[in-house]
Write an enzyme that holds these catalytic residues in place. Structure first.
Site, mmCIF file in Angstrom:
data_model
loop_
_atom_site.group_PDB
_atom_site.id
_atom_site.type_symbol
_atom_site.label_atom_id
_atom_site.label_comp_id
_atom_site.label_asym_id
_atom_site.label_seq_id
_atom_site.Cartn_x
_atom_site.Cartn_y
_atom_site.Cartn_z
ATOM 1 N N HIS A 307 -29.924 -14.959 36.407
ATOM 2 C CA HIS A 307 -29.745 -13.522 36.153
ATOM 3 C C HIS A 307 -30.498 -12.741 37.219
ATOM 4 C CE1 HIS A 307 -29.782 -9.625 34.184
ATOM 5 N NE2 HIS A 307 -28.843 -10.073 33.399
ATOM 6 N N ASP A 364 -24.067 -14.630 28.973
ATOM 7 C CA ASP A 364 -22.632 -14.983 29.020
ATOM 8 C C ASP A 364 -22.374 -16.437 28.661
ATOM 9 O OD1 ASP A 364 -22.922 -13.063 31.923
ATOM 10 O OD2 ASP A 364 -21.940 -12.397 30.074
HETATM 11 C C1 MLT Z 1 -25.699 -6.989 31.514
HETATM 12 O O1 MLT Z 1 -26.039 -7.157 30.332
HETATM 13 O O2 MLT Z 1 -25.210 -5.933 31.954
HETATM 14 C C2 MLT Z 1 -25.807 -8.170 32.427
HETATM 15 O O3 MLT Z 1 -26.827 -9.040 32.007
HETATM 16 C C3 MLT Z 1 -25.970 -7.797 33.888
HETATM 17 C C4 MLT Z 1 -27.216 -7.026 34.247
HETATM 18 O O4 MLT Z 1 -27.997 -6.584 33.419
HETATM 19 O O5 MLT Z 1 -27.388 -6.846 35.481
#
Ligand code: MLT
Length: 428
Positions: A307, A364
């Site tokens: 992430h 995800d």
């Molecule tokens: C999100 O929840 O939008 C994703 O984890 C992506 C992010 O936070 O950059």
């Protein structure tokens, strides 16, 4: 804490004010940098650049903390429901029972979409991706509610547009699925709560009675809560940037849907499921695919790991993993993809290759397992992400407007041709 930072440039000293947030995050305020120095900063992907100050969501990537308006995500996922969390994000505090009932009532009574929306639906081929339908139809709401275009609209009008959008996204999402499978559309029912109504519109069929399963409703509430906001991610930053031009809520959110559609963002949950299915179809030899992911000469990479912000673990993944176990047990489902997912996770958490690169399961990775268990088709996974993220998009758009933030317009460093004269085509 230092009040300012000193920047020494071309023999000149510039003082940059330091600002600190309520969670002790610190930033240099470079708002006057170009005027004072002629320099701009460059930060491709904005990895080190704050675009705004926000009071909505706090996350700490090192500690794996995520809080909506100060409330820890694990408590909200366990104890709250999606509409209550939506109210919290949008209006800043947990609602009283009366406030929640009024909010839910408003949303329930706006789930119906104009019959002319069906005509737009009918124009889409059954092969249309539901995210394309969703962004189109959300933007089409400006045609049915033109007052939503007024940047000087009253708070009452803004609230009405908020109720309409949260309500109608569920109908549009369910209808996009029905359109893709050629099934008759189910109209919303005002006797059902938000998640039950969505499931009804998704799965009810004229020839059989649709039974609402409380396990599935609870799992959907949890999934939508976990996706509800995530500070300045790609799609939320898109909503804020588009909204900063005084574009309508519907137009701004439609842009956010398209950003979320990207496989590197919200589309990742669909990519994870397609990866698990590919491994299963290849015989389920997980180690073979782990080795492929580690092979620098092989283009295959594991989806759903790592992430941009979380450096040790994604707090949402831990909650979703447990919820996946609970839902599969409660529904008596033995999903072979879950076994493959657990083997991949085990590899990612133990193999030095992945540990050193901080490639652990993110939000995800397991969400697709639950979506699949409750009957959501793979192509709809990102639509569910959008439904969950909608309150966050709305809250961030509303905060940006209420704070009267200027239009977003980043600078650049030009690297193209120097001045040159036009030549006719015969001289080229
Ligand atoms: C999100 O929840 O939008 C994703 O984890 C992506 C992010 O936070 O950059």
């Amino acid at each position: 804490m230092a009040e300012s930072a000193e920047l020494i440039l071309d023999g000149k000293s510039i003082s940059l004010p330091v600002i600190e947030g309520t969670e002790n995050e610190k930033a240099f305020d470079i708002g006057k940098l170009r005027d004072q120095t002629g320099y701009v900063t460059l930060d491709s992907g904005y990895k080190n650049t704050g675009a705004t100050k926000s009071a909505i969501t706090f996350l700490d990537g090192e500690e794996g903390i995520l809080r909506y308006r100060g409330y820890p995500i694990d408590q909200l996922a366990e104890k709250s429901n999606f509409l209550e969390v939506a109210y919290l994000l949008i209006y800043g505090s947990l609602p009283t029972q009366t406030e929640l009932d009024t909010f839910a009532h408003q949303i329930t009574n706006h789930t119906l979409v104009h019959e002319d929306v069906r005509k737009i639906f009918d124009g889409f081929p059954s092969t249309a991706h539901p995210m394309g339908i969703l962004s189109s139809l959300i933007c089409s709401l400006t045609a049915f509610y033109p007052k939503s275009l007024d940047p000087n609209q009253s708070p009452e009008e803004t609230n009405l547009n908020i109720f309409r959008l949260i309500a109608k996204i569920s109908t549009i999402a369910a209808w996009s699925y029905k359109n893709s499978v050629g099934h008759p559309l189910n109209y919303p029912r005002n006797d059902l709560d938000y998640c039950s109504n969505f499931l009804y519109m998704m799965f009810a069929f004229p020839t059989e009675k649709y039974e609402i399963n409380p396990v599935v409703v609870s799992a959907l509430n949890k999934l939508l809560i976990l996706h509800a906001d995530h500070e300045q991610n790609c799609s939320t930053s898109t909503v804020r940037l588009v909204g900063s031009a005084n574009a309508s809520l519907y137009g701004s959110v439609s842009a956010g849907v398209n950003a979320l559609w990207g496989p590197l963002h919200g589309g990742a949950n669909q990519e994870v499921m397609e990866m698990l299915e590919a491994i299963q179809q290849d015989g389920g030899n997980t180690q073979k695919w782990v080795d492929k992911a580690k092979d620098k000469d092989d283009s295959f990479r594991l989806m759903g790991f790592g992430h941009r912000v979380y450096k040790n673990f994604d707090p949402r993944a831990k909650i979703i993993k447990k919820a996946a176990d609970d839902v599969l047990k409660a529904l008596g489902i033995d999903d072979p993809l879950l076994k493959i997912a657990q083997e991949l996770e085990q590899a990612a958490l133990t193999d030095p290759y992945f540990v050193e690169r901080k490639l652990y399961p993110n939000v995800d990775f397991y969400s697709g397992i639950i979506y699949r268990a409750i009957g959501i088709p793979t192509e709809m996974f990102t639509v569910l992400f959008a439904m969950g993220r909608l309150p966050g998009w709305i809250a961030q758009w509303k905060e940006m407007r209420e704070n009267k933030e200027p239009i977003g317009r980043p600078r650049q460093i030009y690297t193209g041709e120097l001045e040159r004269d036009y030549v006719g085509i015969e001289q080229r």
